[in-house]
Design a protein around this motif. Structure first.
Motif, PDB file in Angstrom:
ATOM      1  N   ARG A  46      -8.411  -6.543   8.448  1.00 13.99           N
ATOM      2  CA  ARG A  46      -8.827  -5.407   7.625  1.00 13.99           C
ATOM      3  C   ARG A  46      -9.555  -4.384   8.492  1.00 13.99           C
ATOM      4  N   HIS A 114       3.903   5.522   0.813  1.00 15.21           N
ATOM      5  CA  HIS A 114       2.764   5.749  -0.079  1.00 15.21           C
ATOM      6  C   HIS A 114       3.205   6.602  -1.270  1.00 15.21           C
ATOM      7  N   ALA A 137      -5.532   1.268  -2.797  1.00 13.79           N
ATOM      8  CA  ALA A 137      -5.850  -0.078  -3.293  1.00 13.79           C
ATOM      9  C   ALA A 137      -7.347  -0.311  -3.441  1.00 13.79           C
ATOM     10  N   ILE A 252       0.364  -4.752  -8.427  1.00 15.70           N
ATOM     11  CA  ILE A 252      -0.574  -4.614  -7.301  1.00 15.70           C
ATOM     12  C   ILE A 252       0.098  -3.769  -6.213  1.00 15.70           C
ATOM     13  N   ALA A 254       1.656  -2.423  -3.070  1.00 11.48           N
ATOM     14  CA  ALA A 254       2.356  -3.031  -1.917  1.00 11.48           C
ATOM     15  C   ALA A 254       3.017  -4.380  -2.211  1.00 11.48           C
ATOM     16  N   LYS A 312       4.476  -5.991   1.255  1.00 11.22           N
ATOM     17  CA  LYS A 312       5.145  -5.282   2.357  1.00 11.22           C
ATOM     18  C   LYS A 312       4.108  -4.977   3.456  1.00 11.22           C
ATOM     19  N   ILE A 314       1.593  -2.899   5.708  1.00 12.33           N
ATOM     20  CA  ILE A 314       0.797  -1.688   5.421  1.00 12.33           C
ATOM     21  C   ILE A 314       1.585  -0.445   5.863  1.00 12.33           C
TER      22      ILE A 314
HETATM   23  C1  LIG Z   1      -5.843  -5.208  -0.921  1.00 10.59           C
HETATM   24  C2  LIG Z   1      -4.933  -4.112  -0.449  1.00 10.59           C
HETATM   25  C3  LIG Z   1      -5.307  -3.332   0.646  1.00 10.59           C
HETATM   26  C4  LIG Z   1      -4.478  -2.310   1.110  1.00 10.59           C
HETATM   27  N1  LIG Z   1      -4.872  -1.589   2.197  1.00 10.59           N
HETATM   28  C5  LIG Z   1      -4.055  -0.617   2.657  1.00 10.59           C
HETATM   29  C6  LIG Z   1      -4.416   0.134   3.824  1.00 10.59           C
HETATM   30  O1  LIG Z   1      -5.465  -0.059   4.423  1.00 10.59           O
HETATM   31  N2  LIG Z   1      -3.553   1.088   4.251  1.00 10.59           N
HETATM   32  C7  LIG Z   1      -2.359   1.334   3.622  1.00 10.59           C
HETATM   33  O2  LIG Z   1      -1.611   2.201   4.074  1.00 10.59           O
HETATM   34  N3  LIG Z   1      -1.992   0.648   2.527  1.00 10.59           N
HETATM   35  C8  LIG Z   1      -2.807  -0.312   2.026  1.00 10.59           C
HETATM   36  N4  LIG Z   1      -2.429  -1.027   0.917  1.00 10.59           N
HETATM   37  C9  LIG Z   1      -1.137  -0.745   0.283  1.00 10.59           C
HETATM   38  C10 LIG Z   1      -1.069   0.606  -0.417  1.00 10.59           C
HETATM   39  O3  LIG Z   1      -2.106   0.764  -1.341  1.00 10.59           O
HETATM   40  C11 LIG Z   1       0.297   0.777  -1.093  1.00 10.59           C
HETATM   41  O4  LIG Z   1       1.322   0.437  -0.200  1.00 10.59           O
HETATM   42  C12 LIG Z   1       0.488   2.212  -1.539  1.00 10.59           C
HETATM   43  O5  LIG Z   1      -0.476   2.533  -2.517  1.00 10.59           O
HETATM   44  C13 LIG Z   1       1.891   2.497  -2.090  1.00 10.59           C
HETATM   45  O6  LIG Z   1       2.206   1.665  -3.150  1.00 10.59           O
HETATM   46  P1  LIG Z   1       3.479   0.718  -3.103  1.00 10.59           P
HETATM   47  O7  LIG Z   1       3.440   0.039  -1.757  1.00 10.59           O
HETATM   48  O8  LIG Z   1       3.283  -0.264  -4.219  1.00 10.59           O
HETATM   49  O9  LIG Z   1       4.709   1.552  -3.237  1.00 10.59           O
HETATM   50  C14 LIG Z   1      -3.248  -2.058   0.448  1.00 10.59           C
HETATM   51  C15 LIG Z   1      -2.873  -2.835  -0.669  1.00 10.59           C
HETATM   52  C16 LIG Z   1      -3.704  -3.862  -1.105  1.00 10.59           C
HETATM   53  C17 LIG Z   1      -3.280  -4.689  -2.293  1.00 10.59           C
END
Ligand SMILES: Cc1cc2nc3c(=O)[nH]c(=O)nc-3n(C[C@H](O)[C@H](O)[C@H](O)COP(=O)(O)O)c2cc1C
Length: 396
Positions: A46, A114, A137, A252, A254, A312, A314
């Motif tokens: 993280r 995103h 998130a 949720i 990702a 998926k 990040i």
């Molecule tokens: C706990 C958690 C932490 C996340 N941290 C990041 C991050 O640091 N950077 C990032 O690009 N995406 C992060 N994501 C994923 C994005 O929030 C997510 O891929 C984005 O909002 C697009 O949504 P989708 O992947 O469902 O299409 C995280 C997801 C979760 C569940």
């Protein structure tokens, strides 16, 4: 039965969450919620933001002297960095020409993977700040707090929920099932892997991805122990427990795939090797295996409920991905914000919260109750009323 809602932006003044429908008498404390939030922040891979983000949680309604009162429970999680974001995220009108500093720059290079670009199209924004602030998130901190509240309710009924990491990138093999008593060990493991050898390989995989300027995804598993049979439904598609769990997990950020029990793996097997045969154990009907993940016909069957969620990698890749600068119309590279290399262990904690909320909702649908004592009585009388020849083992 249960309703819940979250509000707030990643860098706004606070996240707010409301949970409605929880019976009275459930132990709820700020300390327990803070422990859950710390579990979400934790996890190897993280980014720096997690170290800065000290969640400041307050319970603002529905709880008195450590017990729920039956009304809506509200919580807020304050942004401890709000003073640095107050101008950028002020809810009141600001003269944008007076804003200075890097954060004031309009975000016109949407990040692939995103919500940025499509969110701008959908809401008519000229930059992606209003989109990413809500799509982030960070919102899952509020879900984790609500999940922690309902876990306390489920514990009163003898139901416990555990999560562990099954794979990170290509490192996989988390087929050992942790029990509720293993939670302390899991909380101490850097990637929430139950098998320590696996854990070390996962940490190395994250280090390598970090060195390569890349990111990783993986798979988490959530296990529910002590689940009585018959929760959920086969008579209506929208009350099926497997469908509800899949929807909750897929909500949720990702998460791109969900498996119930052996899931996709079972599609490769013959029928004789895909189901859970029954036998008698101490006069109770029990399963020889739990390939179905504790759910048959959309209902819990008394075995361990076992669901997996695939995350998926990040999307904010340090080696920035190609995009279009919507201000100039030219090809460019995506904005890069502080980001995680791998958030799979944290996603497991969020998955645990979503499973807990879904299970609590289905449990209340079946057993009801304005107080925990009433729910317990209803559950006990239901179990007692099952005829002797239909009584089955509940795995707890
Ligand atoms: C706990 C958690 C932490 C996340 N941290 C990041 C991050 O640091 N950077 C990032 O690009 N995406 C992060 N994501 C994923 C994005 O929030 C997510 O891929 C984005 O909002 C697009 O949504 P989708 O992947 O469902 O299409 C995280 C997801 C979760 C569940």
């Amino acid at each position: 039965m249960l309703r819940w809602l979250t509000a707030g932006e990643s860098h706004g003044p606070e996240l707010t969450a409301v949970l409605e429908g929880l019976p009275a008498g459930v132990p709820v404390t700020t300390e327990a919620l803070n422990i859950s939030l710390a579990r979400r922040r934790f996890g190897y891979g993280r980014g720096a933001r997690m170290k800065i983000e000290q969640d400041q949680l307050r319970i603002t309604g529905g709880v008195r002297h450590g017990l729920s009162m039956g009304g809506p429970i509200s919580i807020v999680i304050e942004n401890t960095e709000w003073d640095k974001w107050i101008e950028i995220m002020s809810p009141d009108p600001v003269d944008s020409s007076t804003l200075t500093g890097a954060r004031a720059e309009p975000l016109t290079r949407p990040r692939p993977g995103h919500a940025d670009f499509t969110g701008m199209q959908k809401y008519g924004f000229i930059e992606s700040r209003p989109v990413l602030e809500r799509a982030s998130a960070r919102e899952t901190a509020a879900r984790v707090a609500l999940g922690s509240i309902v876990e306390s309710f489920l514990a009163e009924l003898g139901i416990s929920v555990v999560t562990h990491t099954v794979s990170i990138g290509k490192i996989s093999g988390g087929d050992l099932l942790p029990k509720p008593t293993d939670v302390v060990d899991l909380d101490e493991d850097p990637v929430r892997a139950f098998d320590t050898k696996l854990s070390q390989a996962m940490v190395e995989e994250i280090d390598q991805a970090h060195k390569d300027g890349d990111t990783l995804g993986g798979v988490v598993e959530v296990l529910v122990y002590g689940m009585p049979p018959g929760v959920g439904s086969y008579v209506h598609w929208d009350r099926r427990l497997d469908g509800r769990l899949a929807g909750a997990l897929m909500s949720i950020q990702a998460i791109k795939g969900v498996a119930v029990g052996d899931g996709f793996e079972s599609a490769t097997r013959r029928g004789s090797e895909a189901h859970d045969e029954m036998q008698l154990t101490d006069g109770l009907v029990a399963r020889i295996t739990d390939r179905a993940g504790g759910i048959e016909g959309g209902m819990s069957n008394g075995e361990i409920i076992r669901v997996r969620a695939a995350m998926k990698p990040i999307s904010t890749v340090p080696r920035a991905l190609k995009t279009i600068d919507v201000a100039t119309g030219e090809e460019s590279t995506a904005h890069h914000q502080r980001s995680d290399v791998c958030a799979v262990p944290a996603a497991g904690v969020v998955a645990q919260a979503m499973v807990s909320l879904t299970i609590a909702d289905a449990v209340l649908e079946k057993f009801g109750g304005d107080s925990v004592a009433e729910t317990k009585r209803n559950l006990a009388s239901y179990l007692e009323s099952i005829p002797a020849n239909l009584k089955s083992k509940i795995v707890s």
